[in-house]
Structure formats: C-alpha cells, structure tokens
Write an enzyme that holds these catalytic residues in place. Structure first.
Site, mmCIF file in Angstrom:
data_model
loop_
_atom_site.group_PDB
_atom_site.id
_atom_site.type_symbol
_atom_site.label_atom_id
_atom_site.label_comp_id
_atom_site.label_asym_id
_atom_site.label_seq_id
_atom_site.Cartn_x
_atom_site.Cartn_y
_atom_site.Cartn_z
ATOM 1 N N ALA A 85 0.919 18.099 -4.976
ATOM 2 C CA ALA A 85 0.294 19.280 -5.567
ATOM 3 C C ALA A 85 -0.884 19.652 -4.679
ATOM 4 O O ALA A 85 -1.557 18.759 -4.156
ATOM 5 C CB ALA A 85 -0.189 18.974 -6.976
ATOM 6 N N TYR A 89 -8.568 8.226 -2.651
ATOM 7 C CA TYR A 89 -9.696 8.329 -3.588
ATOM 8 C C TYR A 89 -9.629 7.297 -4.716
ATOM 9 O O TYR A 89 -10.625 7.024 -5.368
ATOM 10 C CB TYR A 89 -9.828 9.753 -4.164
ATOM 11 N N GLU A 90 -8.455 6.715 -4.953
ATOM 12 C CA GLU A 90 -8.354 5.697 -6.001
ATOM 13 C C GLU A 90 -8.828 4.338 -5.505
ATOM 14 O O GLU A 90 -9.365 3.543 -6.274
ATOM 15 C CB GLU A 90 -6.899 5.537 -6.441
ATOM 16 N N SER A 148 2.478 14.883 -8.111
ATOM 17 C CA SER A 148 2.160 15.352 -9.462
ATOM 18 C C SER A 148 3.226 16.283 -10.005
ATOM 19 O O SER A 148 3.622 17.239 -9.348
ATOM 20 C CB SER A 148 0.844 16.128 -9.453
ATOM 21 N N HIS A 156 -7.856 19.470 -13.178
ATOM 22 C CA HIS A 156 -6.596 18.728 -13.043
ATOM 23 C C HIS A 156 -5.559 19.274 -14.029
ATOM 24 O O HIS A 156 -4.357 19.115 -13.831
ATOM 25 C CB HIS A 156 -6.839 17.229 -13.258
ATOM 26 N N HIS A 190 -3.553 7.007 -3.820
ATOM 27 C CA HIS A 190 -4.394 7.948 -3.071
ATOM 28 C C HIS A 190 -5.607 7.206 -2.511
ATOM 29 O O HIS A 190 -6.104 6.264 -3.130
ATOM 30 C CB HIS A 190 -4.921 9.059 -3.984
ATOM 31 N N HIS A 236 0.956 10.236 -12.686
ATOM 32 C CA HIS A 236 1.747 9.450 -11.734
ATOM 33 C C HIS A 236 2.259 8.177 -12.404
ATOM 34 O O HIS A 236 1.527 7.519 -13.134
ATOM 35 C CB HIS A 236 0.890 9.050 -10.533
ATOM 36 N N ASN A 283 -2.900 25.844 -7.906
ATOM 37 C CA ASN A 283 -4.060 26.710 -8.196
ATOM 38 C C ASN A 283 -4.528 27.331 -6.890
ATOM 39 O O ASN A 283 -4.286 26.770 -5.818
ATOM 40 C CB ASN A 283 -5.208 25.872 -8.784
ATOM 41 N N MET A 296 -5.240 16.056 -1.637
ATOM 42 C CA MET A 296 -5.853 14.729 -1.542
ATOM 43 C C MET A 296 -4.851 13.623 -1.205
ATOM 44 O O MET A 296 -5.101 12.452 -1.481
ATOM 45 C CB MET A 296 -6.542 14.391 -2.867
ATOM 46 N N SER A 297 -3.716 13.990 -0.645
ATOM 47 C CA SER A 297 -2.689 12.956 -0.382
ATOM 48 C C SER A 297 -1.919 13.297 0.875
ATOM 49 O O SER A 297 -2.361 14.086 1.707
ATOM 50 C CB SER A 297 -1.729 12.866 -1.572
HETATM 51 N N1 HPA Z 1 -7.834 20.843 -4.076
HETATM 52 C C1 HPA Z 1 -7.425 19.615 -3.720
HETATM 53 N N2 HPA Z 1 -6.358 19.039 -4.217
HETATM 54 C C2 HPA Z 1 -5.641 19.725 -5.108
HETATM 55 C C3 HPA Z 1 -6.000 21.010 -5.534
HETATM 56 C C4 HPA Z 1 -7.161 21.606 -4.977
HETATM 57 O O1 HPA Z 1 -7.550 22.739 -5.290
HETATM 58 N N3 HPA Z 1 -5.078 21.406 -6.451
HETATM 59 C C5 HPA Z 1 -4.181 20.389 -6.560
HETATM 60 N N4 HPA Z 1 -4.513 19.371 -5.760
#
Ligand code: HPA
Length: 271
Positions: free
Chosen positions: A113, A85-86, A30, A244, A83, A61, A232, A208-209
């Site tokens: 990210a 999750y996709e 990202s 996001h 990913h 992406h 974050n 998540m990756s």
């Molecule tokens: N959690 C999971 N995946 C992420 C986060 C998060 O807080 N921030 C960016 N990708």
C-alpha cells in the site's frame, strides 16, 4: 550485524510438508492478505514456526507462508511482511526472501500500500513500480560479506514481468499506472514538505516497505516485480490528514483488481 540466515533451514521445513516446488513467490501487503485464500492445495506454515521470520505487529498483516498453486503454477506466498519501522532492522525480510530462493523460486512479486504523489494515479488504483528511491538511509545488505553484496539495481524491476502485468491488466480492462516508489522509514506518515521534496526528486508513490525486499531479492538472484495499491494521496496533496484507516479502506479496492491480474501474471510466468 551479519546475522546467520535461516533460509535453507526454513526451505527444508517447508519441503518436508509439501512436494510442491514453487517457481514464483508473492509478498502480500496491506489489504491483500485474503488473496492467500485463493491458493489451491495450500500448505500453511505460520511465520512463528519459521526461524528468522518476522512476527507481525501490524493489524492488517497476518504472518503465514503458504505453498500451493495459483492458476496451476506452484507458488510460495508470504501473507504479511516485516517492516523496518517495526523492528529497526533493515534485514527483517532477509530470511523470508532467502527462503523463497532456497525453495526454487525464480521470481518474486511484491505488493504494498502506498501514498500517491502522481495526480493520475488516485486512491484505489494500482501502480506498477518501475524503479525506486531508497530514502530510508539504510540497506538490508549492510554487514554482508563478499562481492555479491554490490548488487546492481540498474534494472531491479524485471522488464518481462512488467510486460506480463501490463498485458494482464489490459486483458482485465483494469487501469495500471506505473512509476517510481520512494521508501520512507515510517511509521509516522510524511509531512507535506517531505512530499513536495519527493515529487521534486521524481517519486510517484511513497511507502514504508518493499525496497529492502527488492534489494534482497536481487541479492539472491530473483526476478522482481512490484505493484502498489495507492490508498491515499500523500500528505498535503488534499486538505485531509492521512491515517492507517485509509489504507485499510482503500487497500481492498486495489486488492480486488490484483486478484484478477495476479493469476494471469502467474500463469504466464509459469508457462
Ligand atoms: N505514506 C507512506 N506509506 C503509506 C502511505 C503514505 O501516504 N499510504 C499507505 N502507505
């Protein structure tokens, strides 16, 4: 489950379009997509033309394989990734990673990210991944045959590549944290209770990756480096809800730093 892999076929398609022989691959997460614009002499192939490559469903992406040079070193860049999750398939990055190996890459740099758990590594800062926790309950090698599937991950993240990142960051005067990345399925963000658990278990960042790509890369014998942009603080660490949007806002801050560090790492790796 053991889907036929298209890595050799995809590599042949790439080799028909360019004589460049990449020595290192990059997976851009990202916010980093425009690093691909810095690739010299780029040949761009949309994932849609490459059998077995994932079609992205994430707004930040792209989905292109770019072969060219960075700092004079031949590279293959995956701008965008799939990913779990996709697609619900832990093997979604199998063909892309196999293609990097089939093209002749010796190593791969993965970027992502992530949510930060370590108070010393805040939004917009970078974290070099030194180890991971696979908390997704799945594995991209499920269904593979032969002893090769029992991949050792004791030193999954290559120490020499880690050293190149640290030197490059120091030379650029950029703060580079380091720590453990924990893979959560997503796509919902974590709960504060899950984040407290993750901290107890030793995670410095969650995302998540990347973890399935690391496992696949080691399976194909690639040296691995991975770096997170913390976008974050993770759930419950501040009073705010996670979105996001934060990834899209803070991703580019890490990207600006990586754009300075990566050419140095790649130059040193190619030397
Ligand atoms: N959690 C999971 N995946 C992420 C986060 C998060 O807080 N921030 C960016 N990708």
């Amino acid at each position: 489950m053991s889907a036929l892999s298209h890595g050799a076929e995809c590599a042949a398609l790439v080799q028909a379009r360019t004589a460049i022989k990449p020595v290192i691959g990059l997976v851009l997460g990202s916010g980093l997509g425009d690093f691909a614009d810095t690739v010299e002499g780029a040949v761009r192939i949309p994932f849609s033309e490459l059998a077995g490559f994932p079609i992205s469903t994430v707004s930040s992406h792209k989905g292109e394989l770019i072969v060219g040079k960075v700092a004079g070193v031949p590279v293959a860049v995956l701008s965008g990734r799939g990913h779990f999750y996709e697609h619900g398939d832990p093997k979604v990055m199998k063909t892309p990673i196999e293609t990097l190996a089939a093209l002749g890459c010796k190593g791969v740099i993965l970027t992502n990210a992530a949510g930060g758990l370590n108070p010393d590594i805040g939004p917009g800062e970078l974290m070099l991944i030194t180890d991971h926790i696979n908390y997704a309950g799945t594995n991209p090698l499920i269904g593979e045959m032969g002893d090769q599937r029992f991949v050792g991950l004791t030193q999954a993240y290559d120490l020499r590549l880690q050293g190149l990142f640290k030197s490059a960051a120091a030379e650029e005067g950029i703060k580079l944290g380091s720590g453990v990345y924990m893979w959560f399925n997503g796509p919902s963000f974590e709960t504060p209770a899950e984040i407290r658990m993750a901290r107890i278990l030793g995670a410095d960042a969650v995302g998540m990756s990347t973890v399935p790509e690391v496992i696949l890369a080691r399976y194909y014998g690639l040296e691995v480096a991975a770096v997170s942009t913390v976008t974050n603080f993770a759930a419950g660490m501040t009073g705010n809800e996670i979105s996001h949007l934060e990834t899209k806002e803070n991703g580019p801050k890490g990207a600006e730093k990586l754009k300075k560090i990566l050419p140095r790492v790649i130059a040193a790796y190619g030397a």
